[in-house]
Design a protein around this motif. Structure first.
Motif, mmCIF file in Angstrom:
data_model
loop_
_atom_site.group_PDB
_atom_site.id
_atom_site.type_symbol
_atom_site.label_atom_id
_atom_site.label_comp_id
_atom_site.label_asym_id
_atom_site.label_seq_id
_atom_site.Cartn_x
_atom_site.Cartn_y
_atom_site.Cartn_z
ATOM 1 N N GLY A 1 7.800 13.550 -1.699
ATOM 2 C CA GLY A 1 7.488 12.517 -0.733
ATOM 3 C C GLY A 1 6.988 13.031 0.600
ATOM 4 N N PRO A 2 7.913 13.296 1.557
ATOM 5 C CA PRO A 2 7.493 13.629 2.926
ATOM 6 C C PRO A 2 6.537 14.805 3.040
ATOM 7 C CG PRO A 2 9.820 13.109 2.874
ATOM 8 C CD PRO A 2 9.371 13.127 1.444
ATOM 9 N N ILE A 3 6.763 15.881 2.310
ATOM 10 C CA ILE A 3 5.869 17.037 2.426
ATOM 11 C C ILE A 3 4.471 16.672 1.932
ATOM 12 C CG2 ILE A 3 5.380 19.346 1.550
ATOM 13 C CD1 ILE A 3 8.352 19.921 1.600
ATOM 14 N N ALA A 4 4.404 16.050 0.765
ATOM 15 C CA ALA A 4 3.108 15.655 0.216
ATOM 16 C C ALA A 4 2.415 14.641 1.115
ATOM 17 C CB ALA A 4 3.288 15.085 -1.187
ATOM 18 N N ASP A 5 3.177 13.697 1.665
ATOM 19 C CA ASP A 5 2.590 12.682 2.547
ATOM 20 C C ASP A 5 2.066 13.311 3.837
ATOM 21 O OD1 ASP A 5 3.161 10.737 0.708
ATOM 22 O OD2 ASP A 5 4.960 10.003 1.722
ATOM 23 N N HIS A 6 2.805 14.288 4.368
ATOM 24 C CA HIS A 6 2.361 14.965 5.584
ATOM 25 C C HIS A 6 1.041 15.699 5.344
ATOM 26 C CE1 HIS A 6 3.439 17.905 9.096
ATOM 27 N NE2 HIS A 6 2.548 17.012 9.461
ATOM 28 N N GLY B 1 -0.373 15.422 -10.246
ATOM 29 C CA GLY B 1 0.047 14.806 -8.994
ATOM 30 C C GLY B 1 -1.076 14.529 -8.016
ATOM 31 N N THR B 2 -0.684 13.980 -6.877
ATOM 32 C CA THR B 2 -1.608 13.761 -5.770
ATOM 33 C C THR B 2 -1.989 15.105 -5.161
ATOM 34 O OG1 THR B 2 0.174 13.619 -4.140
ATOM 35 C CG2 THR B 2 -0.464 11.576 -5.265
ATOM 36 N N ASP B 3 -2.945 15.084 -4.249
ATOM 37 C CA ASP B 3 -3.331 16.329 -3.584
ATOM 38 C C ASP B 3 -2.128 16.973 -2.908
ATOM 39 O OD1 ASP B 3 -5.813 15.560 -4.409
ATOM 40 O OD2 ASP B 3 -6.699 15.382 -2.409
ATOM 41 N N GLY B 4 -1.292 16.152 -2.258
ATOM 42 C CA GLY B 4 -0.117 16.683 -1.581
ATOM 43 C C GLY B 4 0.906 17.256 -2.536
ATOM 44 N N GLN B 5 1.110 16.611 -3.667
ATOM 45 C CA GLN B 5 2.047 17.135 -4.663
ATOM 46 C C GLN B 5 1.528 18.431 -5.272
ATOM 47 O OE1 GLN B 5 2.333 13.631 -7.115
ATOM 48 N NE2 GLN B 5 4.299 13.038 -6.230
ATOM 49 N N ARG B 6 0.226 18.510 -5.475
ATOM 50 C CA ARG B 6 -0.357 19.729 -6.044
ATOM 51 C C ARG B 6 -0.160 20.926 -5.106
ATOM 52 N NH1 ARG B 6 -4.395 19.346 -10.090
ATOM 53 N NH2 ARG B 6 -5.764 20.801 -8.994
ATOM 54 N N ILE B 7 -0.422 20.739 -3.818
ATOM 55 C CA ILE B 7 -0.264 21.861 -2.892
ATOM 56 C C ILE B 7 1.207 22.214 -2.738
ATOM 57 C CG2 ILE B 7 -0.046 20.666 -0.667
ATOM 58 C CD1 ILE B 7 -2.311 23.693 -1.408
ATOM 59 N N THR B 8 2.085 21.211 -2.809
ATOM 60 C CA THR B 8 3.521 21.467 -2.766
ATOM 61 C C THR B 8 3.948 22.317 -3.954
ATOM 62 O OG1 THR B 8 3.950 19.380 -1.598
ATOM 63 C CG2 THR B 8 5.809 20.391 -2.738
ATOM 64 N N ALA B 9 3.451 21.969 -5.140
ATOM 65 C CA ALA B 9 3.785 22.733 -6.345
ATOM 66 C C ALA B 9 3.293 24.178 -6.240
ATOM 67 C CB ALA B 9 3.177 22.058 -7.573
ATOM 68 N N LEU B 10 2.073 24.372 -5.751
ATOM 69 C CA LEU B 10 1.546 25.735 -5.600
ATOM 70 C C LEU B 10 2.410 26.555 -4.644
ATOM 71 C CD1 LEU B 10 -2.282 24.972 -5.398
ATOM 72 C CD2 LEU B 10 -1.121 26.242 -7.229
ATOM 73 N N ALA B 11 2.812 25.935 -3.529
ATOM 74 C CA ALA B 11 3.645 26.652 -2.553
ATOM 75 C C ALA B 11 4.993 27.015 -3.152
ATOM 76 C CB ALA B 11 3.828 25.789 -1.306
ATOM 77 N N MET B 12 5.579 26.088 -3.891
ATOM 78 C CA MET B 12 6.883 26.366 -4.506
ATOM 79 C C MET B 12 6.776 27.471 -5.550
ATOM 80 S SD MET B 12 8.482 22.597 -4.978
ATOM 81 C CE MET B 12 9.755 22.129 -3.842
ATOM 82 N N GLY C 1 0.790 -1.218 0.000
ATOM 83 C CA GLY C 1 0.000 0.000 0.000
ATOM 84 C C GLY C 1 0.823 1.268 0.000
ATOM 85 N N ALA C 2 2.127 1.175 0.207
ATOM 86 C CA ALA C 2 2.983 2.365 0.187
ATOM 87 C C ALA C 2 3.707 2.427 -1.140
ATOM 88 C CB ALA C 2 3.992 2.297 1.331
ATOM 89 N N LYS C 3 4.061 3.640 -1.543
ATOM 90 C CA LYS C 3 4.691 3.818 -2.853
ATOM 91 C C LYS C 3 6.040 4.506 -2.717
ATOM 92 C CE LYS C 3 3.374 5.006 -7.550
ATOM 93 N NZ LYS C 3 2.353 5.622 -8.401
ATOM 94 N N LEU C 4 7.051 3.793 -3.154
ATOM 95 C CA LEU C 4 8.391 4.346 -3.150
ATOM 96 C C LEU C 4 8.659 4.939 -4.526
ATOM 97 C CD1 LEU C 4 11.239 4.700 -1.955
ATOM 98 C CD2 LEU C 4 11.763 2.397 -2.778
ATOM 99 N N ARG C 5 8.779 6.259 -4.591
ATOM 100 C CA ARG C 5 8.968 6.922 -5.880
ATOM 101 C C ARG C 5 10.442 7.151 -6.152
ATOM 102 N NH1 ARG C 5 5.100 6.732 -9.301
ATOM 103 N NH2 ARG C 5 5.931 8.576 -10.332
ATOM 104 N N LEU C 6 10.887 6.584 -7.239
ATOM 105 C CA LEU C 6 12.244 6.861 -7.711
ATOM 106 C C LEU C 6 12.111 7.769 -8.915
ATOM 107 C CD1 LEU C 6 13.847 3.319 -7.434
ATOM 108 C CD2 LEU C 6 13.981 5.213 -5.837
#
Length: 256
Positions: A112-117, A163-174, A69-74
């Motif tokens: 990873g960590p930011i989006a997961d948080h 991206g996922t919801d977390g990746q999307r918000i990360t991109a907006l913040a960046m 159930g977890a995804k390791l992104r390389l």
């Protein structure tokens, strides 16, 4: 489940290291099956060892791997940066090699960590002021990362578009922190079709930063989007109403 790509090479040295760790973990798991009664621990060792072995064998093709159930992104771009850092170091440019490694680590941290948080907070906390404050701290962390590290603009835009919801918000913040990362079309789309009210607010906040760079046609497009979503999505959300008023007022100013 592995996802195959041809654009994320891992160097031979890294793959040999992964293979050695994998064989060691897998062997320890096999021995634990017969020597202990800890079935869970044995299973973890076997599974983890198997993953590392597969990555070692197919590391130049795997973009992601799912396990339990977890995804390791390389990420392809991060892997390429690490590979380029090794090559740069062999040429004697240690400063550039360190910069590339820092950029690769930051890229993986952002994806990873930011989006997961962000995802964990949304799933574990009820909606309300406390959750919004916690999510804003995640956004601030992503914003700092965007300001301090160099990122590939196309990769950040891809997070916002796909991206996922977390990746999307990360991109907006960046993007809020670094104009070089701006993607006007992706930002407008996030305002018009957001995953959440929180995401829409931050897409609008990004739009506020963008205004001075927009030509008259883009300014009219943004004004039309803001007017449409105000009637469709805002409800009684005062924060979004106030931000939309500020955007519309700024759009009325003469083009610089």
């Amino acid at each position: 489940m592995a996802h195959v790509s041809t654009s994320s090479p891992l160097t031979i040295g890294v793959r040999l290291l992964l293979g050695g760790l994998g064989v060691g973990s897998f062997t320890a798991g096999v021995l634990a099956v017969f020597a202990t009664e800890n079935g869970t621990g044995s299973g973890v060792l076997l599974g983890f060892g198997g993953i590392l072995i597969v990555l070692a064998l197919l590391g130049n093709h795997i973009d992601s791997f799912e396990f339990g159930g977890a995804k390791l992104r390389l990420r392809a771009s991060a892997a390429q940066m690490f590979a380029l850092a090794e090559e740069t170091e062999r040429r004697g440019d240690l400063v550039e090699a360190d910069r590339l490694r820092a950029q690769a680590r930051a890229l993986l941290d952002a994806a990873g960590p930011i989006a997961d948080h962000y995802r964990s907070l949304r799933e574990s906390m009820p909606s309300g002021a406390a959750r919004t404050d916690a999510l804003e701290r995640v956004v601030a962390r992503a914003r700092r990362l965007g300001a301090e590290q160099a990122f590939d603009a196309a990769e950040v835009a891809r997070w916002l578009r796909e991206g996922t919801d977390g990746q999307r918000i990360t991109a907006l913040a960046m993007m809020q922190a670094r104009p070089e990362l701006w993607d006007v079309d992706a930002a407008f789309a996030a305002i018009e079709d957001p995953r959440s009210a929180f995401e829409q607010f931050h897409a609008m906040l990004l739009a506020l930063h963008l205004i001075e760079s927009l030509d008259p046609a883009r300014r009219r497009q943004l004004a039309g989007i803001i007017r449409r979503v105000r009637g469709q999505r805002f409800g009684e959300d005062e924060d979004r109403w106030q931000l939309s008023e500020e955007i519309l007022q700024r759009l009325e100013d003469p083009v610089p």
